[in-house]
Design an enzyme around this catalytic site. Sequence first.
Site: not given
Lengths: 347, 320
Positions: A38, A194, A224, A226, A266, A317-318
């Site tokens: 990140y 979030h 940005r 993602n 994204e 998490y993904k």
Amino acid sequence: MSAVFKPEETFRGDFNYSNSPQAVRRFPLPFAEDNYMYSVNIEPHLPGPLGSVTEFAFDVDEHYVAECRERAIVLATEPLRYQAMPHMMSSQWDCLELIMESLAHDYPAHFSLAKQGNRWHWINRPLEIDQHFTFGDTATLPREPLDYITRQAQGDFVVMDQREGDLWCEAGMVTTQADWSLDFDLGMTFKEWHGPVPLAHELQVFDRALKFLLNLRLGQPVRRLNWTMTINPRLDTSPENYPQWGTDRAAVTAQNAGDLVHLRVELQGLWRLPRSNAVVFGIRCYLISLRQLATVPKWARRVHRVLKDLHPALVDYKGLTRYRDAAVQWLAPFDDGSPTTSGTAPE
Amino acid sequence: MNDAQTITVEVIGVEQVTPLIKHFKLAPAAGGSLPVFSGGSHIIVVMQGAGRVHKNPYSLLGSPLALDTYEIGVRRMEESRGGSHFMHDAVEVGSRLEIAHPVNLFGLDKIARKHVLIAGGIGITPFLAQLEDLHGGSVPYELHYSVRSSEHAAFLQRLQRREGERLHVYYDSEGQTIAFETLLATQPLGTHVYVCGPVGMIKHVIATAQSCGWPDSHIHWEQFSAPPVGDAFEVFLARSKLSVHVPPDQSLLESIEAAGVEVPYLCRGGVCGFCHTRVLELDGELVHNDHFLSEADKAKAKSIMPCVSRANCKRLVLDL
């Protein structure tokens, strides 16, 4: 780019979806290096190179017509994918104005907007819409303004009210999301919304992002990238429909990963809205199969390396845990260990 | 952020509305419309003065629906460093100015059940635009406007005509004062209070509201501090490797900009915190004039808001 629409595409059922060679070349790869962690990777949303996904404020590509139809399919059975709190009406008109003006200006062959004072005339040729209405008067549109215009746009939209030194998720159209729910998050503050993201809170990513966004200026939008991964080119991976797509992950093998596993990127844009002082968050989703991705040798090497070394918390998490190894195995033959040039360009 | 996107405007109207306040109407020099804005927004006006550039924040006081012009009210400051005097003395119909896009640091709360607006003097300006949004809406509101005397009551006719009984005017000259305790102790739950005016009034409203049990989230205020004058000092910009002299009548931010170094800013009045800058070395003391840093942070002397704050020091090194 002057895209040829592919209205027959589907994002469910037979998954009749692919990227044209031109669409592959302009795919927004989110990895500028061979590893990923990140960062507050926010940059001004300035016009990018000709034909790139950032050439215009809102990218309209070959999937436009099919994506709008997919949205309508979702909303027909799940109307709560669109919601707006009553105090968000001025921000709804702000969003409608932003999207209509941008599309009409950037794609005059497809969209046009004529204004006589508050009397507006909107034409959307790809979707065969011709609408006269009065700006500010909800009764003159078939739906609420945000609902109306985001049914004619690719990607999800969340509108955040700014008050008490925070941003509140209080309106949105969310049908192409990576496993999160507007219905669940509506009314939350920026950090509550979030909350599930691992590591980033410890890195104070959200403290810095919130402070930045509270001061976002009119006329100076930011963006940005993602990313995550999705099995099949499925736009609607919602928690509401988890039973329909969650099990897909069990079907991935090292043999079929090239066709089943898709990189999901994204392109997130953030705009300050003028009347409401709210912030609109656009989340535009791009999908590409590993097989199509691997037609660009540099990208195949890079994505192989990124996936292989990804932090375990991010793998979880993904939602990649079950098939990450299979995807890495499928990509391995494309990675001869030769160096990649920095940046995301195909070569 | 920066001035990359300023808009050139032409002054199309100047009116002396009180002995101290001038009302300016600005139209886009290129024709067309100005950007849409929300009530409570301000613009930064960039003035090319004699030998120096002034950049002052002024609230937009016209209707957010009338975008052929922006309206601002400028009070002539007694201890002006030049900006307000420039607007009063050198700007006339036909003058051209640069302005930045509007920024709103004083917006109305959209879920408030009621709004109580309290203005002192020139502090009326942000409310004039907010009233355009409130007027005709369903949320009740009232405006309390305190002025020195009738001749100092700027924009009073426009307010009286439109607001009627929602307007309460108080004349210092007649010994009238706002009964803050009564006003703030008797509001229904869900009311938000907004105050803009002299620093003493703002502090009093905040303290009174707090003592009545108001949550901080329901108390809103805005005061743009003009950068105060002070002693000259030197500053070293570590990343730019530049030594900059800050004269008595120029702010730290202005001096840094004059040296060619860009600092991100929004309000230039000590409110928004955008120009927050790290202090790397200090031999002496900082003179904090902002409303952003907490007292604890001010005491730590590890950061400074160069738009309004200064230093009494032998050496100051900033992370710029």
